[in-house]
Enzyme design. Structure first.
Site, PDB file in Angstrom:
ATOM      1  N   ASN A 283       0.748  -1.288  -0.052  1.00  0.00           N
ATOM      2  CA  ASN A 283       0.045  -0.008  -0.258  1.00  0.00           C
ATOM      3  C   ASN A 283       0.877   1.430   0.166  1.00  0.00           C
ATOM      4  OD1 ASN A 283      -2.556   1.295   0.692  1.00  0.00           O
ATOM      5  ND2 ASN A 283      -1.065   2.261   2.272  1.00  0.00           N
ATOM      6  N   GLU A 284       0.709   1.961  -0.842  1.00  0.00           N
ATOM      7  CA  GLU A 284       1.132   3.366  -1.020  1.00  0.00           C
ATOM      8  C   GLU A 284       2.888   3.167  -0.581  1.00  0.00           C
ATOM      9  OE1 GLU A 284      -0.750   6.236   1.393  1.00  0.00           O
ATOM     10  OE2 GLU A 284      -2.380   6.337   0.206  1.00  0.00           O
TER      11      GLU A 284
ATOM     12  N   TYR B 177      -7.833  11.391  -2.353  1.00  0.00           N
ATOM     13  CA  TYR B 177      -8.487  12.052  -1.077  1.00  0.00           C
ATOM     14  C   TYR B 177      -8.992  13.360  -1.515  1.00  0.00           C
ATOM     15  CZ  TYR B 177      -7.820   8.003   1.609  1.00  0.00           C
ATOM     16  OH  TYR B 177      -7.719   6.650   2.345  1.00  0.00           O
TER      17      TYR B 177
ATOM     18  N   GLU C 111      -8.754   3.452  -2.404  1.00  0.00           N
ATOM     19  CA  GLU C 111      -9.045   4.499  -1.241  1.00  0.00           C
ATOM     20  C   GLU C 111      -9.488   5.864  -2.028  1.00  0.00           C
ATOM     21  OE1 GLU C 111      -5.956   5.129   1.574  1.00  0.00           O
ATOM     22  OE2 GLU C 111      -5.362   2.909   1.241  1.00  0.00           O
TER      23      GLU C 111
HETATM   24  O1  AHR Z   1      -7.213   5.896   4.907  1.00  0.00           O
HETATM   25  C1  AHR Z   1      -6.345   6.630   5.916  1.00  0.00           C
HETATM   26  C2  AHR Z   1      -4.962   6.615   4.971  1.00  0.00           C
HETATM   27  O2  AHR Z   1      -4.816   7.036   3.900  1.00  0.00           O
HETATM   28  C3  AHR Z   1      -4.609   5.052   4.428  1.00  0.00           C
HETATM   29  O3  AHR Z   1      -3.863   4.231   5.520  1.00  0.00           O
HETATM   30  C4  AHR Z   1      -3.410   5.467   3.505  1.00  0.00           C
HETATM   31  O4  AHR Z   1      -2.938   4.425   2.703  1.00  0.00           O
HETATM   32  C5  AHR Z   1      -3.773   6.623   3.090  1.00  0.00           C
HETATM   33  O5  AHR Z   1      -2.671   7.475   2.915  1.00  0.00           O
END
Ligand code: AHR
Length: 496
Positions: A176-177, A243, A299
């Site tokens: 992840n990331e 996000y 995400e």
């Molecule tokens: O969703 C919160 C965080 O956001 C996750 O753990 C990460 O993958 C992202 O940066």
């Protein structure tokens, strides 16, 4: 105020691209009160539960037919050691959740509990493996533990822990990331690591793994390029996170009590995902013109400042009508990119970021975002229809976004569904629709709206924001006129 006028044309007979139901997927991390309290309360809890998993949350999530649930993180995934989460719970070692609040993690929710949760929800599991701090062997053994039917060490360990038959596990992520919390890697280094780890992620006992490689950060198309070049043939999908942050990371604003400038900025930032998906897809198209490798947005969602007085590491935020519009705008965009976007997972299911569900001990409520998932469920698996939309702007402080956003699809029974968003919190919008092809001449619809921009559900008023029947439209031969109230989400079904 006079309505803004938009014009929309849709061809119900167009071939369309199937909207993968997994675009309505979810993400639950060991973060704050998402897993613990939100989903897992333990078998001895006074909160009604089935084998430790809370019944009210499962019932609510079953209603929106969660197709897939990503776990255990997020950043947590690259620090998670799965063997700590199996066997008798009282014997499981504790760890510190360094990413999220520095709290003690007792590992009571592990592999068996997660697979049970997926079974109770009726959804597919999607596990993110640990590339950042775990070993190749650890990952190999986890997949063996989960999926092997052989007389093998890990399959026998699973049996000893009470599960005879292997599970089916399709979706598996290689970290992840990994450009950040998953190991701070350069794309070349990650690509090599992904290939190495992925070699040992075996297809066992008839289980075929759908392999997800870690994708780019934001607009970093170099990462996408390098991954497609070096590892494109060893993956089924590249993941992407986006996000909606309405400000700087140091000032994201609160989930409620915001002004119109923040409303506008939030929706503008939400719409930015369109360009990012297009940019990464364009790179992928060069290496994979047939579209064999998917882009999965595993995400996404709003990320505000935490609720005052709560642990900053728990990412707990309220959820308002603004979030509902953000969700609807995302779905409209995902549908437009249906050819590449095969999955999307909202962050996160309960009590964290843009949640479906909020809990307060035994109390639970569903959020405006939940209602959008429910209203948009009609598009799952349907064919996305091309929509030509001319929308006036909703402008504020020198910046403008379209006032109207739309998506349409045709389901297996031939019913056409049209979803519309009016982003303007003050002005109604009138949408003149030209409908061609096989489309019903009558319609029925539902709306989500409220008086205030930050209208939200509370434990005292859990149904303050909820969908209602919508009658603000008229239909005629090959045409419809829809009157959208300010700040609203509408879904119409055209029937005969
Ligand atoms: O969703 C919160 C965080 O956001 C996750 O753990 C990460 O993958 C992202 O940066």
């Amino acid at each position: 105020m006079s309505p803004a006028k938009a014009v929309l044309a849709l061809d119900a007979g167009a071939p369309g691209t199937a909207i993968n139901p997994n675009v309505y997927g979810h993400f639950a991390e060991h973060l704050g009160r998402c897993i613990y309290e939100g989903l897992w309360v333990g078998e001895d809890s006074p909160i009604p539960n089935t084998r430790g998993i809370r019944n009210d949350a499962v019932a609510a999530l079953r209603k929106i037919r969660v197709p897939v649930l990503r776990w255990p993180g997020g950043c947590f995934a690259d620090e998670y050691h799965w063997r700590d989460g199996i066997g008798p719970r009282e014997d499981r070692p504790r760890m510190i959740n360094t990413h999220w609040g520095g709290v003690s993690e007792n590992n009571h929710f592990g592999t068996h509990e997660y697979m049970d949760l997926c079974a109770q929800l009726g959804c597919e599991p999607y596990i993110c493996g640990n590339v950042g701090s775990g070993t190749v062997r650890e990952m190999q053994e986890w997949v063996e533990y989960l999926t092997s039917d052989a007389d093998s060490p890990m399959a026998n360990l699973r049996r000893a822990n009470g599960r005879e038959a292997p599970w089916k596990l399709r979706f598996f992520g290689g970290g992840n990331e990994n450009w950040g919390c998953g190991g701070s890697m350069r794309p070349e280094y990650y690509a090599d690591n992904y290939l190495r780890y992925n070699t040992y992620v075996r297809n066992l006992s008839g289980n075929t793994v759908y392999r997800v490689a870690c994708g780019p950060r934001g607009a970093d198309t170099v990462w996408t390029e390098v991954l497609m070049q070096l590892a494109g043939t060893a993956m089924n999908a590249l993941s992407f996170h986006y996000y909606t942050v309405a400000g700087e990371w140091t000032d994201r604003g609160l989930a409620t009590g915001f002004d119109e400038a923040r409303w506008h900025l939030t929706l503008r930032r939400a719409l930015d995902i369109d360009g990012l998906i297009a940019a990464h897809s364009a790179v992928m198209d060069r290496y994979d013109p047939a579209g064999a490798v998917a882009l999965i947005v595993d995400e996404w969602g709003t990320w505000y400042d935490v609720e005052p007085g709560t642990n900053p590491g728990f990412l707990y935020q309220q959820n308002s009508l603004r979030d509902a519009l953000v969700a609807a705008l995302h779905f409209n965009i995902f549908h437009r990119h249906a050819r590449r976007v095969a999955m999307a997972n909202i962050a996160q299911t309960v009590n964290v970021l843009q949640a479906m569900i909020l809990t307060d001990g035994p109390r639970m409520l569903v959020t405006p975002t939940y209602h959008v998932f429910e209203m948009y469920a009609v598009h799952k698996g349907a064919s996305a229809l091309p929509v030509a939309l001319e929308s006036p702007d909703y402008a504020l402080g020198g910046s403008a976004i379209p006032a109207v956003s739309a998506t349409a699809s045709r389901d297996a029974a031939g019913t056409v569904h049209l979803s519309l968003v009016n982003t303007d919190p003050n002005r109604p919008a009138e949408v003149a629709c030209r409908l061609s092809g096989p489309v019903g001449s009558r319609a029925h619809g539902r709306i989500l709206t409220a008086q205030d921009m930050d209208a939200h559900n509370t434990f005292e008023r859990p149904a303050a924001v909820a969908p209602a029947e919508f009658t603000g439209f008229s239909t005629g031969e090959g045409a419809a006129k829809v009157s959208l109230p300010p700040k609203s989400v509408v879904t119409l079904a055209f029937v005969d």
